[in-house]
Design a protein around this motif. Structure first.
Motif, PDB file in Angstrom:
ATOM      1  N   GLU A 161      20.579  36.544  21.156  1.00 43.53           N
ATOM      2  CA  GLU A 161      21.444  37.679  20.843  1.00 43.53           C
ATOM      3  C   GLU A 161      22.706  37.240  20.116  1.00 43.53           C
ATOM      4  N   ASP A 162      23.313  36.140  20.579  1.00 46.06           N
ATOM      5  CA  ASP A 162      24.533  35.658  19.940  1.00 46.06           C
ATOM      6  C   ASP A 162      24.267  35.217  18.501  1.00 46.06           C
ATOM      7  N   GLY A 163      23.151  34.528  18.293  1.00 44.27           N
ATOM      8  CA  GLY A 163      22.828  34.067  16.951  1.00 44.27           C
ATOM      9  C   GLY A 163      22.589  35.214  15.988  1.00 44.27           C
ATOM     10  N   ARG A 164      21.901  36.252  16.451  1.00 46.06           N
ATOM     11  CA  ARG A 164      21.647  37.406  15.584  1.00 46.06           C
ATOM     12  C   ARG A 164      22.941  38.161  15.297  1.00 46.06           C
ATOM     13  N   ARG A 165      23.799  38.248  16.307  1.00 44.91           N
ATOM     14  CA  ARG A 165      25.087  38.913  16.096  1.00 44.91           C
ATOM     15  C   ARG A 165      25.935  38.120  15.092  1.00 44.91           C
TER      16      ARG A 165
END
Length: 291
Positions: free
Chosen positions: A243-247
């Motif tokens: 999730e952090d990487g996509r954000r």
């Protein structure tokens, strides 16, 4: 939000390269006292304390302060005349940079030890990538020399690649020194497409694969000057498949659009389902006998 809470959040971001996000009445960020892939530190402003921090992994407040290099002090509250715990950022100057002799000694230590074989096993690195990035070995930690756009040394990171031997933070930076893109994109010919990955270790993994990889120092941080340094270049984003990487991808892509020559987004989950980062993808393929 008080100045003390602001300072605490800034210190967390500096230590973990992760920007806290709002969660209820407070913030959620990565804990600097342990290897924290998913934000597990809840931070808020308390009724009788400037900062209330709770780590869901069990780290104590004292351990968090040590990891942040913050010093607790006692100041009197003028209204209640009670003794309230407060925090202040240390006023110590930045840690000194090592000499060129130190860097050379650490590089020779890595070349002449058995650590290179172990790093290939743990991280998928190879000799050319480690030598090309001028990595070294100081004790049981890998040394990353961090250069700015003028190729001047501005920081040194010490990384523990073995999860079984980690305590506290896995990546230690010199106090008061900046983090930069690694390796500097100025090292790479203009015609080559740069592949931006999360973190310096994954940059070495990408270079070992033959990519023109450049590591961004942690998800959540992007400096406008980095957009300037990449202007006119071909860029591909290959951040972590979480999730952090996509954000982070959604945040960085608009920053680069219109500035770079070309921009593409690569989905690690499509390249290697189940892998969280580039190194996991490489090791998973190696386990299956694939390149």
């Amino acid at each position: 939000m008080s100045l003390e809470l602001d300072d605490f959040l800034v210190a967390c971001e500096r230590a973990t390269a992760y920007r806290a996000r709002r969660s209820g009445a407070g913030y959620l960020t990565r804990c600097p006292a342990h290897e924290d892939r998913r934000p597990s530190l809840s931070v808020s402003e308390g009724d009788r304390a400037n900062v209330v921090a709770y780590c869901f992994a069990g780290c104590t407040f004292a351990e968090i302060l040590v990891a942040l290099q913050l010093e607790p002090s006692e100041l009197r509250d003028d209204e209640t005349h009670s003794r309230l715990p407060r925090l202040r950022l240390p006023t110590r100057p930045p840690e000194p940079l090592p000499s060129q002799d130190d860097l050379t000694r650490w590089q020779l230590e890595l070349l002449t030890s058995h650590a290179m074989e172990r790093l290939e096993e743990l991280r998928g690195w190879n000799l050319d990538a480690m030598v090309g990035c001028e990595l070294g070995l100081d004790g049981d930690r890998v040394v990353f020399p961090i250069l700015d756009e003028h190729l001047d040394l501005v920081n040194v990171l010490r990384y523990q690649p073995n999860p079984a031997r980690r305590w506290g933070v896995k990546m230690r930076a010199l106090r008061g020194r900046p983090r930069e893109l690694f390796p500097p994109p100025e090292f790479i010919p203009d015609d080559d497409t740069l592949v931006l990955v999360e973190g310096e270790p994954d940059a070495v993994t990408g270079i070992a694969l033959g990519l023109r990889a450049v590591g961004v120092p942690g998800v959540g941080t992007w400096k406008p000057e980095w957009t300037r340094r990449l202007r006119g270049r071909g860029v591909a984003l290959l951040f972590d498949a979480d999730e952090d990487g996509r954000r982070f991808t959604a945040r960085v892509a608009p920053e680069l659009e219109g500035a770079v020559r070309s921009l593409s987004v690569l989905d690690l989950a499509e390249l290697e389902p189940g892998a969280k980062d580039l190194t996991e993808a490489v090791l998973a393929r190696r386990a299956r006998g694939e390149k």
